[in-house]
Design a protein around this motif. Structure first.
Motif, short mmCIF file in Angstrom:
data_model
loop_
_atom_site.label_atom_id
_atom_site.label_comp_id
_atom_site.label_asym_id
_atom_site.label_seq_id
_atom_site.Cartn_x
_atom_site.Cartn_y
_atom_site.Cartn_z
N ARG A 100 -30.30 8.75 -14.59
CA ARG A 100 -29.10 8.05 -14.85
C ARG A 100 -28.51 8.46 -16.05
NH1 ARG A 100 -28.75 1.50 -16.45
NH2 ARG A 100 -26.41 1.21 -16.01
N HIS A 101 -27.51 8.88 -16.05
CA HIS A 101 -26.71 9.40 -17.29
C HIS A 101 -26.54 8.27 -18.13
CE1 HIS A 101 -23.69 11.18 -19.74
NE2 HIS A 101 -23.55 12.35 -19.04
N PRO A 102 -26.83 8.61 -19.35
CA PRO A 102 -26.69 7.63 -20.58
C PRO A 102 -25.55 6.81 -20.90
CG PRO A 102 -27.79 9.70 -21.24
CD PRO A 102 -27.18 10.02 -20.06
N PHE A 103 -24.34 7.90 -20.22
CA PHE A 103 -23.22 7.07 -20.41
C PHE A 103 -22.77 5.89 -19.53
CE2 PHE A 103 -18.56 7.29 -19.32
CZ PHE A 103 -18.05 7.09 -20.55
N ALA A 104 -23.42 6.00 -18.36
CA ALA A 104 -23.35 4.77 -17.53
C ALA A 104 -23.90 3.39 -18.14
CB ALA A 104 -23.99 4.93 -16.22
N ALA A 105 -25.07 3.63 -18.78
CA ALA A 105 -25.48 2.40 -19.35
C ALA A 105 -24.76 1.74 -20.76
CB ALA A 105 -26.97 2.65 -19.88
N VAL A 106 -24.33 2.92 -21.32
CA VAL A 106 -23.34 2.78 -22.49
C VAL A 106 -22.09 1.91 -22.10
CG1 VAL A 106 -21.89 3.88 -24.40
CG2 VAL A 106 -24.34 4.64 -23.87
N VAL A 107 -21.57 2.36 -21.01
CA VAL A 107 -20.28 1.63 -20.58
C VAL A 107 -20.56 0.22 -20.05
CG1 VAL A 107 -18.49 1.45 -18.64
CG2 VAL A 107 -19.37 3.85 -19.49
N LEU A 108 -21.58 -0.08 -19.62
CA LEU A 108 -21.96 -1.40 -19.34
C LEU A 108 -21.94 -2.28 -20.52
CD1 LEU A 108 -24.16 -1.39 -16.14
CD2 LEU A 108 -21.78 -2.05 -16.14
N TRP A 109 -22.88 -1.63 -21.48
CA TRP A 109 -23.08 -2.45 -22.75
C TRP A 109 -21.65 -2.44 -23.65
CZ3 TRP A 109 -26.92 -4.92 -24.42
CH2 TRP A 109 -28.32 -4.87 -23.88
N VAL A 110 -21.00 -1.49 -23.50
CA VAL A 110 -19.65 -1.39 -24.28
C VAL A 110 -18.71 -2.66 -23.62
CG1 VAL A 110 -17.53 -0.30 -24.78
CG2 VAL A 110 -19.56 0.79 -25.32
N LEU A 111 -18.91 -2.68 -22.39
CA LEU A 111 -17.84 -3.70 -21.50
C LEU A 111 -18.24 -5.04 -22.12
CD1 LEU A 111 -17.48 -2.38 -17.93
CD2 LEU A 111 -15.60 -2.77 -19.54
N GLY A 112 -19.50 -5.38 -21.94
CA GLY A 112 -20.21 -6.65 -22.23
C GLY A 112 -19.88 -6.88 -23.60
N ALA A 113 -20.18 -6.08 -24.53
CA ALA A 113 -19.81 -6.21 -25.99
C ALA A 113 -18.24 -6.75 -26.15
CB ALA A 113 -20.51 -5.17 -26.83
N VAL A 114 -17.57 -5.80 -25.75
CA VAL A 114 -16.06 -5.89 -25.71
C VAL A 114 -15.70 -7.27 -25.26
CG1 VAL A 114 -13.83 -5.17 -25.60
CG2 VAL A 114 -15.36 -3.57 -26.37
N GLY A 115 -16.08 -7.48 -23.67
CA GLY A 115 -15.76 -8.75 -23.23
C GLY A 115 -16.20 -10.15 -24.33
N GLY A 116 -17.53 -9.91 -24.67
CA GLY A 116 -18.23 -10.92 -25.18
C GLY A 116 -17.42 -11.23 -26.60
#
Length: 882
Positions: free
Chosen positions: A750-766
């Motif tokens: 798994r590309h680290p960027f994929a996990a980073v995207v989900l974390w960023v989405l969750g953080a920004v959305g939160g």
């Protein structure tokens, strides 16, 4: 009354300014909501313009002291280009394989320009460290002492090369232990020049680059690119066109500085990139619209409360003969005052913030940034965008305030009027149109697809906003059986929809965006995971030579096996034999299975996909090391036991013989050569469910039919090997032959960027959810202080007030989150279809339930908890008791 009285803007602005100063907390809140996006976008624009060095600004980096640089376009074919070839170039007329395979005649440069060119050849190579690590280098050959090339490197230490066995390196290479006086062992190129200096590249930072005279890095015999530089007189557009006819792509200082008129440029860049520009424009317009809507919704409750505080004042104005327009101006003037202040603050702060961030961001870029560049015209647009968002946030509260019931306002009755049925009905219709556009855009593969999806997303957002008032009213009507705090909060939210609806819509918009992007990202990740091609069982692999290293001779495979086992004594190594496919100089040769033909003479493909770690598509042996299921292996062994070639197929093909054909291709010539004497052998097919690592396996009993073509291809590693052991094995076998490699299949990583995207989405959305919910909640509590004081007066406990406050947050966040999640599914699923339909068995769809659960359930509860902890338990009396 005229411009100086109630009818003008002067008094409205004075009232707005005094109100902003009087209610500092609310004013600061609006300033932050508007200024932060302006600050972020303005800072990003400054950083982007500073980091991007193009056009005239980049000429010194691209040309050094030269007037022009030239490179081969499509061989010797004529080309057409833009004045700046970085903006586009292509072949002219019909493509010609023969001319494409040739090189343009360098003598043509002298013929057209009258100047002898200076060449720079660029390639790459591998440097093996003593600890076994491999460093990939960029290599450049040229006379960098020549005045035309001198500006490309800045000498830091030592001297420039004086002979073909000397090179200079960058600081990054010196940091790896290759300083002045050391040899640079480029083992894959067979040279080890001496380092005599350290330089800095004019454009690249922290990259491993070696520079040397012609021949020092063996690039003349390796795949590389060549660029020619010329000095002398400026190269005008006519000279560029003449060189284009000879197959050169030209970067001219004079032409880029002073481009020719459009009618003299044959290459139409806007036509070639129309679809890409249309798609980018559609996506950009969608992002701008969504951000604008989000800011308006987040700031809306603050202006709603402002309008509420002016209710009695404006009612008195109306009772004295004031017009609705005058009432609206008071609220809109507040938006202008706060919007202008916010945009000015955000814009001005972006300058020092960008200056402070640039040195930090430079560490993450290998390209040097340009001088500090402030795009004032873009900052003006961003500031206007921020002012517009503040103004739009105040439009609805201003309109509702201007239409208030004067008698009810003077009597202190503050609830909004009954909701109109036509508003949510219109919202449902608009939402349906948006969903239809988004869905159709996702299912369509024509040029309008991106435009329809982008437009549909914005339309869906607007429809969702219109639906919110009706949804809030429904929640209030169904809250009868809820506990008192929730019931009170739900009904109060419905009574004061002016401040509730924007907050709920802001939360819903945020959640919809997070859900849509989360589904798209998760689906893309699923496609990558499920379409990963396994070239061997996970953890296993092969020890073999590089594809282009077989011409230098074969190693002693017994010696290679012993060296590998010394580092990995528990590894299982099996010799692999087959028909070699490799590169010998400029000749690429490979063995292939000729597709069988049906009764109609048409070719019948055997495999949809094949390929593995072995340098061959045809193996020889009765027990090949292949990744097969038990049933597939049994079927293969039965075919081999019968003395037939095992042909793998996933197409249901049946054959009784096969032709093995050797083909060769000259990479510097044209055309493909096929052996005139194919080898025909008895064969049978072996059905497989998945892709095959090879196309065929020849039994040992038929190996004699292949003659000298059969040879050892390498050693199969049939037991799992971890990364550390792989590195140790590779270090050991490279001591025998530096071209040997140890390739191990690690499965899908798994590309680290994929996990980073989900974390960023969750953080920004939160953060956006919390911002919208907490803003609206605290404004609601401020607006509801008289009501809450009444609750306390009739016996409500401090705990009840806290519970009511937390319930405000829970109602706003939960209603918005559920609505946003439902709406977000549509664009998310629609976008995932074209995103994952590139190849293979797609489209793929995966729902990130953990992310959705976090934003729909956990964040509303977190918002309520924060409000519970930060709310005041007791309120001061709102009236004096005598």
């Amino acid at each position: 009354m005229g411009g100086r009285g109630m009818g003008g803007w002067g008094m409205a602005l004075r009232i707005a300014w005094r109100d902003a100063v009087r209610h500092k907390v609310r004013s600061v809140l609006v300033l932050v909501l508007v200024a932060l996006p302006v600050l972020a976008v303005s800072t990003g624009a400054i950083i982007g313009f500073t980091a991007e060095v193009r056009g005239v600004e980049a000429l010194d980096r691209r040309l050094g002291a030269a007037q022009a640089s030239l490179s081969a376009g499509e061989g010797a074919q004529p080309v057409v280009q833009m004045p700046d070839p970085d903006e586009g170039y292509s072949t002219q007329g019909e493509y010609d394989d023969g001319k494409a395979a040739e090189q343009p005649d360098v003598a043509g440069i002298l013929e057209v320009l009258g100047e002898e060119p200076v060449s720079v050849r660029t390639g790459s190579g591998d440097l093996w460290q003593e600890n076994g690590d491999r460093v990939h280098l960029e290599l450049r050959e040229g006379d960098f002492a020549d005045p035309l090339l001198a500006e490309f490197v800045d000498l830091v230490d030592g001297r420039l090369p004086a002979s073909s066995d000397e090179v200079v390196v960058t600081e990054a290479l010196r940091a790896l232990g290759h300083g002045i006086g050391d040899e640079l062992p480029l083992t894959d190129l067979g040279v080890a020049p001496t380092v005599v200096g350290v330089v800095e590249d004019a454009e690249q930072i922290d990259l491993e680059i070696a520079y040397g005279p012609e021949g020092s890095l063996s690039l003349t015999s390796e795949p590389s690119s060549v660029e020619w530089f010329v000095g002398g007189e400026p190269v005008d557009w006519d000279a560029v066109l003449a060189l284009n006819e000879r197959g050169f792509v030209v970067t001219s200082r004079a032409v880029i500085t002073d481009p020719p008129p459009d009618h003299l440029v044959e290459y139409e860049a806007h036509e070639a990139t129309f679809e890409e520009n249309a798609e980018a424009l559609a996506v950009t317009a969608m992002i701008v619209a969504m951000v604008l809507i989000e800011i308006v919704l987040l700031a809306g409750p603050a202006f709603a409360v402002t309008a509420r505080n002016h209710t009695r004042t404006l009612a008195l104005v109306a009772a004295s003969g004031g017009t609705p327009r005058q009432a609206r101006r008071v609220i809109l003037a507040g938006a202008l005052v706060l919007g202008l202040t916010a945009t000015a603050v955000g814009t001005l702060l972006s300058l020092p913030l960008a200056a402070a961030l640039l040195p930090f961001l430079q560490r993450f870029s290998s390209t040097r940034f340009g001088p500090f560049d402030v795009p004032w015209e873009w900052l003006a647009v961003v500031a206007a965008f921020g002012l517009l968002s503040a103004f739009l946030a105040a439009v609805v509260p201003a309109w509702l305030t201007s239409r208030q019931d004067v008698v009810a306002a003077l009597a202190g009755r503050r609830s909004d009027g009954a909701p109109r049925l036509r508003t949510p009905l219109a919202g449902v219709v608009v939402l349906g149109i948006g969903v239809a556009c988004t869905t159709f855009g996702g299912l369509s593969y024509h040029d309008l697809g991106p435009l329809l999806m982008s437009g549909g997303a914005v339309i869906s957002m607007l429809g969702m906003i219109l639906v919110v008032p009706g949804l809030v009213a429904v929640v209030a009507r169904t809250a009868g059986r809820l506990p008192l705090p929730l019931r009170y909060a739900a009904r109060d939210a419905a009574r004061h929809r002016t401040r509730t609806v924007p907050a709920v819509a802001a939360v819903a918009a945020t959640v919809a965006g997070v859900v849509a992007l989360g589904i798209a990202n998760a689906s893309d990740e699923k496609e990558s995971r499920e379409t990963h091609y396994y070239m061997a069982p996970v953890g296993t692999g092969v020890v073999t030579l590089g594809y282009d290293s077989w011409a230098d001779g074969r190693p002693d495979w017994g010696e290679v096996r012993d060296a590998a086992l010394r580092e990995a004594p528990e590894a299982d190594l099996v010799e692999v034999r087959g028909l070699l496919s490799a590169m010998d100089g400029t000749i690429e040769s490979f063995w292939a299975v000729a597709p069988p033909r049906g009764e109609d003479g048409e070719e019948m493909p055997l495999l949809s996909e094949s390929g593995g770690l072995y340098p061959s598509n045809v193996l020889v042996g009765d027990e090949p090391a292949l990744d097969l299921t038990d049933s597939e292996r049994i079927a293969m062994e039965e075919v081999l036991a019968e003395g037939k070639v095992a042909l793998f197929t996933d197409q249901g093909v049946q054959v009784d013989s096969v032709e093995l054909v050797r083909r060769s291709y000259d990479v510097e010539g044209v055309g493909e050569e096929t052996s005139s004497d194919p080898i025909t052998l008895p064969a049978a097919t072996v059905p497989i469910a998945d892709s095959a690592q090879v196309a065929a396996v020849v039994p040992e009993s038929l190996a004699g039919e292949l003659g000298d073509a059969v040879e050892t291809l390498g050693l199969a590693v049939t037991s799992p090997v971890d990364r550390e052991t792989q590195t140790a094995m590779e270090r050991a076998v490279r001591g025998i032959n530096p071209a040997l490699t140890v390739e191990i299949e690690r499965g899908y990583q798994r590309h680290p960027f994929a996990a980073v995207v989900l974390w960023v989405l969750g953080a920004v959305g939160g953060l956006l959810m919390l911002a919208g919910t907490l803003t609206a909640t605290f404004l609601s509590l401020s607006d509801a202080r008289p009501d809450l004081a009444t609750v306390s007066a009739v016996g409500g406990s401090p705990r009840t007030r806290r519970a009511v406050a937390a319930s405000y947050a829970l109602v706003i966040a939960m209603v918005g989150a559920v609505l946003g999640a439902v709406v977000g599914f549509v664009p998310g699923i629609a976008v995932s279809r074209p995103l994952t339909s590139g190849y293979g068995p797609g489209p793929f769809l995966e729902i990130p339930w953990a992310l959705i659960g976090a934003v729909v359930v956990l964040l509303p509860l977190l918002s309520a908890a924060i409000v519970w902890l930060t709310s005041r338990s007791r309120l001061p009396m709102v009236a004096r008791i005598d």
